[in-house]
Design a protein around this motif. Structure first.
Motif, PDB file in Angstrom:
ATOM      1  N   ALA A 124       0.884  -1.120   0.098  1.00 28.68           N
ATOM      2  CA  ALA A 124       0.064  -0.038  -0.178  1.00 28.68           C
ATOM      3  C   ALA A 124       1.283   1.417   0.255  1.00 28.68           C
ATOM      4  O   ALA A 124       0.400   2.310  -0.520  1.00 28.68           O
ATOM      5  N   ALA A 125       1.746   1.453   0.955  1.00 30.05           N
ATOM      6  CA  ALA A 125       3.486   1.532   0.680  1.00 30.05           C
ATOM      7  C   ALA A 125       3.462   2.485  -0.647  1.00 30.05           C
ATOM      8  O   ALA A 125       3.354   3.507  -1.201  1.00 30.05           O
ATOM      9  N   ALA A 126       4.042   1.467  -1.517  1.00 26.90           N
ATOM     10  CA  ALA A 126       4.794   1.619  -2.462  1.00 26.90           C
ATOM     11  C   ALA A 126       3.574   1.884  -3.343  1.00 26.90           C
ATOM     12  O   ALA A 126       4.153   2.738  -4.198  1.00 26.90           O
ATOM     13  N   LYS A 127       2.570   1.864  -3.014  1.00 29.00           N
ATOM     14  CA  LYS A 127       1.133   2.111  -4.348  1.00 29.00           C
ATOM     15  C   LYS A 127       1.252   3.936  -4.432  1.00 29.00           C
ATOM     16  O   LYS A 127       1.138   4.365  -5.621  1.00 29.00           O
ATOM     17  N   PHE A 128       0.959   3.802  -2.873  1.00 28.66           N
ATOM     18  CA  PHE A 128       0.641   5.339  -2.883  1.00 28.66           C
ATOM     19  C   PHE A 128       1.738   6.713  -2.420  1.00 28.66           C
ATOM     20  O   PHE A 128       2.482   7.290  -3.716  1.00 28.66           O
ATOM     21  N   ALA A 129       3.462   5.730  -2.892  1.00 25.30           N
ATOM     22  CA  ALA A 129       4.751   6.401  -3.032  1.00 25.30           C
ATOM     23  C   ALA A 129       4.693   6.699  -4.540  1.00 25.30           C
ATOM     24  O   ALA A 129       5.204   7.874  -4.895  1.00 25.30           O
ATOM     25  N   GLY A 130       4.238   5.687  -5.855  1.00 22.06           N
ATOM     26  CA  GLY A 130       4.093   6.302  -7.133  1.00 22.06           C
ATOM     27  C   GLY A 130       5.398   6.572  -7.378  1.00 22.06           C
ATOM     28  O   GLY A 130       6.808   6.122  -7.108  1.00 22.06           O
TER      29      GLY A 130
END
Length: 110
Positions: A86-92
């Motif tokens: 989820a954090a990786a997706k948010f980091a984009g």
């Protein structure tokens, strides 16, 4: 209104201790993702909201208490992986190829 506390990002020592101790159980790609997120969080060019999201996910990774205990072989890190993903997706786009290369280099040094 639901208030979710923002966790303080883990210290350098607690993060690297978790990675070096738990890497066999965690699996290489999960550990590399955690290292990559750590590098993105430490990058001066990363926006503050992204740093907060990543710091929260990494804090969950190093917490001794989990929804699914890490000692359960095969499933112990699934909740940690979900937080990291989820954090990786948010980091984009804040997560770059340079972060990936550096994470893999550091993983190979452990």
């Amino acid at each position: 209104m639901l208030v979710v506390p923002v966790s303080k990002a883990p210290s350098d020592s607690s993060f690297w201790q978790k990675i070096s101790k738990g890497f066999k159980k965690m699996g290489g790609e999960v550990a590399i993702l955690a290292i990559k997120l750590w590098l993105v969080m430490k990058d001066a060019n990363t926006p503050l909201p992204v740093k907060i999201a990543i710091g929260s996910a990494l804090a969950y990774l190093v917490m001794p208490i989990d929804v699914i205990p890490d000692v359960l072989v095969g499933v112990g890190y699934t909740d940690d992986l979900a937080a990291l993903a989820a954090a990786a997706k948010f980091a984009g786009s804040a997560m770059t190829e340079d972060h990936d290369r550096e994470a893999r280099r550091r993983w190979n040094e452990l």
